[in-house]
Design a protein around this motif. Structure first.
Motif, short mmCIF file in Angstrom:
data_model
loop_
_atom_site.label_atom_id
_atom_site.label_comp_id
_atom_site.label_asym_id
_atom_site.label_seq_id
_atom_site.Cartn_x
_atom_site.Cartn_y
_atom_site.Cartn_z
N MET A 1 -22.06 1.07 -2.23
CA MET A 1 -22.27 -0.16 -1.47
C MET A 1 -22.68 0.14 -0.03
O MET A 1 -23.49 -0.57 0.55
N ALA A 2 -22.12 1.20 0.54
CA ALA A 2 -22.51 1.61 1.89
C ALA A 2 -23.98 2.00 1.91
O ALA A 2 -24.72 1.65 2.84
N ARG A 3 -24.41 2.68 0.86
CA ARG A 3 -25.81 3.12 0.77
C ARG A 3 -26.76 1.92 0.63
O ARG A 3 -27.83 1.88 1.23
N LYS A 4 -26.35 0.92 -0.15
CA LYS A 4 -27.22 -0.23 -0.45
C LYS A 4 -27.26 -1.28 0.66
O LYS A 4 -28.30 -1.87 0.92
N TYR A 5 -26.11 -1.51 1.31
CA TYR A 5 -26.01 -2.68 2.18
C TYR A 5 -25.71 -2.40 3.65
O TYR A 5 -25.68 -3.32 4.46
N TYR A 6 -25.48 -1.13 4.00
CA TYR A 6 -25.14 -0.78 5.38
C TYR A 6 -26.09 0.30 5.90
O TYR A 6 -26.88 0.87 5.14
N GLY A 7 -26.00 0.59 7.18
CA GLY A 7 -26.87 1.59 7.79
C GLY A 7 -26.46 3.02 7.46
O GLY A 7 -25.37 3.27 6.92
N LYS B 1 -25.57 5.45 9.39
CA LYS B 1 -24.37 5.89 10.13
C LYS B 1 -23.10 5.51 9.37
O LYS B 1 -22.17 6.31 9.21
N THR B 2 -23.06 4.27 8.89
CA THR B 2 -21.89 3.80 8.13
C THR B 2 -21.76 4.56 6.81
O THR B 2 -20.65 4.90 6.40
N LEU B 3 -22.87 4.83 6.16
CA LEU B 3 -22.86 5.59 4.91
C LEU B 3 -22.26 6.98 5.12
O LEU B 3 -21.36 7.41 4.38
N ILE B 4 -22.74 7.71 6.14
CA ILE B 4 -22.24 9.07 6.40
C ILE B 4 -20.75 9.05 6.72
O ILE B 4 -19.98 9.88 6.22
N THR C 1 -18.57 6.78 5.82
CA THR C 1 -17.84 6.41 4.61
C THR C 1 -17.63 7.65 3.74
O THR C 1 -16.52 7.89 3.23
N ILE C 2 -18.67 8.45 3.58
CA ILE C 2 -18.57 9.69 2.78
C ILE C 2 -17.56 10.63 3.42
O ILE C 2 -16.68 11.18 2.74
N ASP C 3 -17.66 10.83 4.75
CA ASP C 3 -16.74 11.72 5.46
C ASP C 3 -15.28 11.27 5.32
O ASP C 3 -14.39 12.08 5.05
N ILE C 4 -15.06 9.97 5.53
CA ILE C 4 -13.68 9.44 5.48
C ILE C 4 -13.10 9.52 4.07
O ILE C 4 -12.00 10.03 3.87
N MET C 5 -13.86 9.04 3.10
CA MET C 5 -13.32 8.96 1.75
C MET C 5 -13.23 10.33 1.07
O MET C 5 -12.41 10.54 0.18
N LEU C 6 -14.10 11.25 1.50
CA LEU C 6 -14.06 12.60 0.91
C LEU C 6 -13.40 13.59 1.86
O LEU C 6 -13.58 14.80 1.75
N GLU C 7 -12.64 13.02 2.84
CA GLU C 7 -11.88 13.83 3.81
C GLU C 7 -12.78 14.84 4.50
O GLU C 7 -12.48 16.03 4.59
N GLY C 8 -13.91 14.34 5.03
CA GLY C 8 -14.88 15.20 5.70
C GLY C 8 -14.59 15.41 7.17
O GLY C 8 -13.44 15.40 7.61
N SER C 9 -15.64 15.54 7.96
CA SER C 9 -15.51 15.97 9.35
C SER C 9 -15.59 14.82 10.36
O SER C 9 -15.91 15.04 11.51
N TYR C 10 -15.30 13.60 9.90
CA TYR C 10 -15.47 12.44 10.79
C TYR C 10 -14.66 12.58 12.07
O TYR C 10 -15.14 12.39 13.16
N GLU C 11 -13.36 12.94 11.93
CA GLU C 11 -12.49 13.00 13.10
C GLU C 11 -12.98 14.05 14.10
O GLU C 11 -12.91 13.87 15.30
N ALA C 12 -13.48 15.16 13.57
CA ALA C 12 -13.98 16.22 14.44
C ALA C 12 -15.21 15.77 15.21
O ALA C 12 -15.34 16.00 16.40
N THR C 13 -16.11 15.05 14.52
CA THR C 13 -17.35 14.61 15.17
C THR C 13 -17.07 13.48 16.16
O THR C 13 -17.79 13.29 17.12
N ARG C 14 -16.02 12.72 15.91
CA ARG C 14 -15.65 11.63 16.82
C ARG C 14 -15.23 12.20 18.18
O ARG C 14 -15.36 11.59 19.20
N GLY C 15 -14.68 13.41 18.16
CA GLY C 15 -14.36 14.09 19.40
C GLY C 15 -12.96 13.80 19.86
O GLY C 15 -12.64 14.01 21.00
#
Length: 222
Positions: A195-201, A203-206, A208-222
């Motif tokens: 749904m993120a891929r189809k209906y959102y930008g 940035k939101t897609l990436i 969503t993938i980072d958060i749900m797959l326990e990726g590097s979101y927190e690190a990139t947030r700084g």
């Protein structure tokens, strides 16, 4: 006799409703028309006249054009349900059908991402063109797609992910809060990403993938 018949049918409809339920002249007209085997358009004018009379008698209260609520009888007399809550209910549900969801700062506050209590409650709804009555602290947004019972929780979480950087997020671990809320709502990760891929930008897609797959979101947030 005809006027009495209309009033009886309207009262029959109102009595069957939950006291805290929003009443719309559109739904009443549909009910009356069905009972009289007529077209809805043919009964609307008489229904409107009868609703105005019932309001004058004090049995119902007008919230906005074509929208009413009942005065609720208690042991201590009558009370009127909160107009704002009733109006929000109308934006969130059409009888048993989900048509909207809370979003924006008010949703982030409920989820636990921001401690700031916003002045306005924000609703994304299929009724996004509806006029907000004067004085009500409600903001209406157009949802990314038409809202229903199957997608509203997905949209709510994706809206939250989209707004993470723009909102005054002050919880220590926002990613954990988002992930825990998605789990609480029993959302499927692959469906959320789709749904993120189809209906959102992008940035939101990436994110969503980072958060749900326990990726590097927190690190990139700084």
């Amino acid at each position: 006799m005809e006027k009495t018949k209309y009033k009886d049918l309207i009262m029959q409809y109102l009595t069957a409703l939950d006291p805290n339920q929003v009443i719309t002249t559109e739904k009443i007209a549909q009910y009356v028309a069905m009972q009289l085997h007529l077209e809805t358009a043919a009964v609307k004018k008489t229904v409107n006249v009868n609703m105005a009379r019932l309001e004058k008698e004090g049995q119902i209260m007008r919230l906005t054009k074509g929208v009413y609520c009942r005065k609720v009888k208690t042991a201590f007399g009558y009370y009127t349900p909160d107009k704002e809550i009733l109006f929000c209910k109308q934006l969130l549900r059409d009888e048993n059908e989900v048509i909207g969801y809370e979003t924006g700062l008010s949703a982030l506050n409920r989820i636990g991402l921001v401690s700031q209590m916003p002045k306005k409650r924000c609703i994304a709804t299929n009724l996004h063109t509806k006029r907000i009555p004067k004085g009500m602290q409600i903001e209406i947004r157009k949802p990314p797609i038409r809202v229903n019972a199957d997608n509203f929780r997905y949209l709510q979480i994706l809206d939250a992910i989209r707004e993470l950087d723009m909102a005054p997020v002050d919880t220590a671990k926002p990613v954990d809060v988002v992930r825990a809320t998605a789990q609480e709502f029993a959302l499927k990760t692959d469906q959320l990403i789709l749904m993120a891929r189809k209906y959102y930008g992008q940035k939101t897609l990436i994110r969503t993938i980072d958060i749900m797959l326990e990726g590097s979101y927190e690190a990139t947030r700084g």
